[in-house]
Design an enzyme around this catalytic site. Structure first.
Site, PDB file in Angstrom:
ATOM      1  N   GLY A 145      36.222  90.150 -12.666  1.00  0.00           N
ATOM      2  CA  GLY A 145      36.803  88.843 -12.875  1.00  0.00           C
ATOM      3  C   GLY A 145      35.732  87.750 -12.444  1.00  0.00           C
TER       4      GLY A 145
ATOM      5  N   ASP B 228      38.024  94.070 -21.287  1.00  0.00           N
ATOM      6  CA  ASP B 228      39.416  94.571 -20.568  1.00  0.00           C
ATOM      7  C   ASP B 228      39.284  95.383 -19.317  1.00  0.00           C
ATOM      8  OD1 ASP B 228      41.980  94.706 -19.692  1.00  0.00           O
ATOM      9  OD2 ASP B 228      42.409  96.008 -21.188  1.00  0.00           O
ATOM     10  N   ALA B 229      39.093  94.718 -18.114  1.00  0.00           N
ATOM     11  CA  ALA B 229      38.966  95.456 -16.803  1.00  0.00           C
ATOM     12  C   ALA B 229      39.961  96.375 -16.486  1.00  0.00           C
ATOM     13  CB  ALA B 229      38.894  94.177 -15.787  1.00  0.00           C
TER      14      ALA B 229
ATOM     15  N   VAL C  77      40.991  89.464 -10.096  1.00  0.00           N
ATOM     16  CA  VAL C  77      41.740  89.441 -11.495  1.00  0.00           C
ATOM     17  C   VAL C  77      43.153  88.748 -11.633  1.00  0.00           C
ATOM     18  CG1 VAL C  77      42.544  90.577 -13.336  1.00  0.00           C
ATOM     19  CG2 VAL C  77      40.438  91.526 -11.981  1.00  0.00           C
TER      20      VAL C  77
ATOM     21  N   TYR D 256      55.575  80.741  -5.237  1.00  0.00           N
ATOM     22  CA  TYR D 256      54.164  81.443  -5.041  1.00  0.00           C
ATOM     23  C   TYR D 256      54.505  82.694  -4.154  1.00  0.00           C
ATOM     24  CZ  TYR D 256      49.458  82.644  -5.514  1.00  0.00           C
ATOM     25  OH  TYR D 256      48.290  83.402  -5.658  1.00  0.00           O
TER      26      TYR D 256
ATOM     27  N   VAL E  14      41.389  73.922  -7.360  1.00  0.00           N
ATOM     28  CA  VAL E  14      41.613  73.795  -8.814  1.00  0.00           C
ATOM     29  C   VAL E  14      41.026  74.800  -9.364  1.00  0.00           C
ATOM     30  CG1 VAL E  14      41.500  72.262 -10.527  1.00  0.00           C
ATOM     31  CG2 VAL E  14      41.848  71.277  -8.310  1.00  0.00           C
TER      32      VAL E  14
END
Length: 402
Positions: free
Chosen positions: A51, A113-114, A142, A241, A281
């Protein structure tokens, strides 16, 4: 695609194009912000960053290269230039590779694609052939909407939902003229297997699969250390969250860390931790209801005292490499968010949150900073870039040269 003027066109916080020059300048600024960079060439520790092109993963890559002198591999999933420009992560990766080459860091970037075993195989082969079969560090960062299970072929989808009941929260939006507005948005609760699906994508399953895959190939060095990047956040955002579907995935990630830590300690004298980062952000965070308002208010309270992702990841690398003592909480997590969750800071943010309206938001939050930060994610609003000049969007994916 020929040179053209690249203008910012967006749907909410999602921009349709990215600016190569702006992305390159931002990466340069991140590298320059790393304190006391090392001067070593290609013989630093070998690291894998999964990532590596955005958010905290990008910060981990740049901080590792500049501060520690890592060499190794960055894995990400970005779109090449075609009818539209490439994704911002495409251009950020090209810029990071350019700086790595200038500073004689042997860093290879792989696009794919990890979650797939094919990518794991490609990485393992590179470690074996290019880096003498030794991996010292693995950073896992990721954030993805979907994951295909390599064993079953099942496709799992992550969702941002509260658990138990609908959740209504304030959120920050910008109208067509760019004026900030505070609105309320209600999110329906998780239903069916939403939690299990989200955990399957964003939990620790793939992180553990990476470790197992590389361990089975005997590619982990003695003392190998790995960190998965996580977030807890404020009570103001907890319902959507940390107490929501994503929070369930983060709890799974932390449980995975404890399992991996015991295993690696026994086999290699190694370590696995989660690193709890603070608010920023990012392209992922702007999709979470309420986060835009919260971060804007946090900036309004703290201003430049907010610690940037680069600042936080420098601290993480210092702890992982032993340059500074490892500082763990009772759950075995590295905490890089203490400045954000300081009670005085949270009280000030909560007071502003409770009184925030469309009429008062510009007095309470740094909305100009937040708007610019979102645009900067895509290479816009970067000082020193002339956006009236045509830019070349056809930047190639970097090839290793060292």
């Amino acid at each position: 695609m020929s040179e053209r003027v690249i203008a910012p066109k967006s749907r909410g916080f999602l921009f349709l194009d990215s600016h190569p020059g702006g992305c390159r300048q931002l990466v340069d600024e991140m590298w320059q912000a790393v304190p006391d960079p090392v001067t070593v060439g290609s013989e630093g520790p070998v690291a894998l960053v999964i990532g590596s092109s955005a958010g905290y993963g990008l910060a981990a890559t740049i901080a590792g290269l500049a501060r520690v002198g890592i060499r190794g591999i960055g894995v990400c999933f970005e779109k090449a230039p075609a009818r539209r420009t490439g994704t911002a992560g495409w251009y950020r990766t090209a810029a990071t590779a350019r700086l790595a080459q200038q500073h004689r860091r042997d860093m290879v970037f792989l696009n794919g694609d990890a979650f797939s075993d094919a990518m794991k195989e490609q990485v393992a082969d590179l470690i074996a052939e290019r880096f003498a079969g030794r991996l010292d560090f693995l950073i896992y960062s990721v954030a993805a909407p979907r994951r295909t299970d390599p064993d079953t072929g099942n496709v799992y989808a992550s969702v941002l939902k509260p658990v138990g009941s609908p959740h209504t929260t304030k959120t920050l939006v910008f109208d067509e003229s760019g004026s900030p507005e505070v609105k309320e948005v209600t999110t329906a609760p998780a239903d069916g297997d939403d939690i299990d699906q989200t955990v399957a994508v964003m939990g620790g399953t793939d992180w553990e699969r990476w470790i197992t895959f590389l361990a089975d190939r005997s590619l982990l060095a003695d003392g190998f250390a790995t960190a998965a990047l996580s977030y807890i956040g404020s009570p103001l955002t907890a319902a959507i969250y940390r107490e929501g579907t994503i929070g369930a995935a983060k709890s799974h990630l932390e449980a995975t860390a404890r399992t991996l830590n015991e295993r690696l300690n026994k086999s290699l004298g190694g370590r696995a931790v989660t690193s709890v980062n603070a608010a920023a952000v990012t392209q992922s965070s702007t999709a979470i209801p309420g986060i835009a308002l919260y971060v804007g208010l946090l900036r309004g309270v703290l201003g430049d005292a907010m610690v940037t992702p680069i600042g936080q990841l420098v601290e993480l690398w210092d702890q992982l490499t032993g340059a500074r003592p490892l500082d763990l909480d009772d759950e075995g997590r590295i905490r890089l968010d203490t400045w954000e969750l300081d009670p005085a800071v949270q009280n000030a943010v909560t007071e502003r949150w409770n009184t925030a309206t469309s009429d008062t938001i510009t007095e309470l939050a740094d909305v100009d900073w937040f708007s610019d930060e979102v645009r900067r994610l895509y290479g816009f609003s970067v000082p020193g870039i002339d956006y009236t000049v045509a830019a070349e969007p056809n930047i190639p994916w970097p090839r290793p040269t060292i």
